[in-house]
Design a protein around this motif. Sequence first.
Motif, PDB file in Angstrom:
ATOM      1  N   ALA A 146       0.806  -1.225   0.000  1.00 42.94           N
ATOM      2  CA  ALA A 146       0.000   0.000   0.000  1.00 42.94           C
ATOM      3  C   ALA A 146       0.841   1.278   0.000  1.00 42.94           C
ATOM      4  O   ALA A 146       0.554   2.220  -0.738  1.00 42.94           O
ATOM      5  N   GLU A 147       1.872   1.324   0.850  1.00 43.77           N
ATOM      6  CA  GLU A 147       2.633   2.576   0.938  1.00 43.77           C
ATOM      7  C   GLU A 147       4.041   2.292   1.444  1.00 43.77           C
ATOM      8  O   GLU A 147       4.287   1.274   2.101  1.00 43.77           O
ATOM      9  N   VAL A 148       4.940   3.225   1.159  1.00 46.82           N
ATOM     10  CA  VAL A 148       6.335   3.104   1.581  1.00 46.82           C
ATOM     11  C   VAL A 148       6.774   4.441   2.188  1.00 46.82           C
ATOM     12  O   VAL A 148       6.313   5.504   1.758  1.00 46.82           O
ATOM     13  N   PHE A 149       7.628   4.364   3.209  1.00 47.13           N
ATOM     14  CA  PHE A 149       8.218   5.563   3.825  1.00 47.13           C
ATOM     15  C   PHE A 149       9.707   5.274   3.971  1.00 47.13           C
ATOM     16  O   PHE A 149      10.083   4.236   4.503  1.00 47.13           O
ATOM     17  N   VAL A 150      10.556   6.178   3.478  1.00 47.45           N
ATOM     18  CA  VAL A 150      12.002   5.949   3.508  1.00 47.45           C
ATOM     19  C   VAL A 150      12.668   7.045   4.333  1.00 47.45           C
ATOM     20  O   VAL A 150      12.430   8.226   4.115  1.00 47.45           O
TER      21      VAL A 150
END
Length: 317
Positions: A146-150
């Motif tokens: 669904a989503e990615v945070f880096v």
Amino acid sequence: YLFLYLQVLKAFNYSSPLKGQQQMYKLDIGWPKIPEYFTGQTFCVAVDSLHGLVYVGQRGDNVPKVLVFSEEGYFLYSWNNTVEMPHGIFVLNTETDSSVWITDVGTGKYGHTVKQYSPSGKLLQILGTPGNAGSSLIPLQFDQPAEVFVEESGDIYVVDGDGGMNNRLLKLSNDYKEIWLAGTNGTGIGQFKIPHSVTLDPFGRVWVADRDNKRIQVFDKVTGEWLGSWSSCFSEDGPYSVRFTANYKYLIVAQLNINRLAILAAAPVGSIGDCVMVTAVQLADETKPHLVDVDMKRGAVYVAEIGAQQVQKYIPL
């Protein structure tokens, strides 16, 4: 006709606070300058605050999948390479360069992946096996991520998935090795039903919109340990998106089915407690806000709306 309808919808899409509460944002009716560039369903938006750029992911047949605008609302360029069905989008700025991360939930040859692109759309990295829905047994085998945070360090947080087999939060190192994995399908502590959005606060906590469980769950970013959850604000509709404001005083949460942005007080250090709604922005009917992002320099909030098929910009008052 559709364009006129959308313009009318936009005209009425004012931000009205809840009764007796302060208004914190106003709609920037001049953004973007030419809305006709939105030709598909706008699912996600990401802000590059350093360079004043706004990336929009949209879906549809024969439409560019990624549109790039200036923060003033001018259309700059688009790209389409190897993106099938964008779901989440994230911009990472490091001291040396910028990159754009996209989760792709397509079922064709590019889907079930988390991909890193250059700002111009050159594919740099693929996580997952393109076209293969994964099982939770293999960390890097996604099923509708669904989503990615880096983080600036390169550590990667992925919520997987948007209705697939997997219901988990995964932390990867900058060389794409699993650091920890949290969650299985369920309603218990640390379990998920559609983990839909993920973000971090400055105190080492990971915040996840656990959409179909109608709660936000919080984890320790170093260990993956469960720290708490918020549910009392989401009796009407689950959280679709989680993003902190630029000063980290508030958490902005999109609620798609009731067309609302809830603005919650951020939790103090060392205490999760339960959520406190400070105010809310009520959007027009059928707007369907899906995912949001915040300009961490200027404070503006961008909302990707599936129903209205547009991205709107809200400016802090």
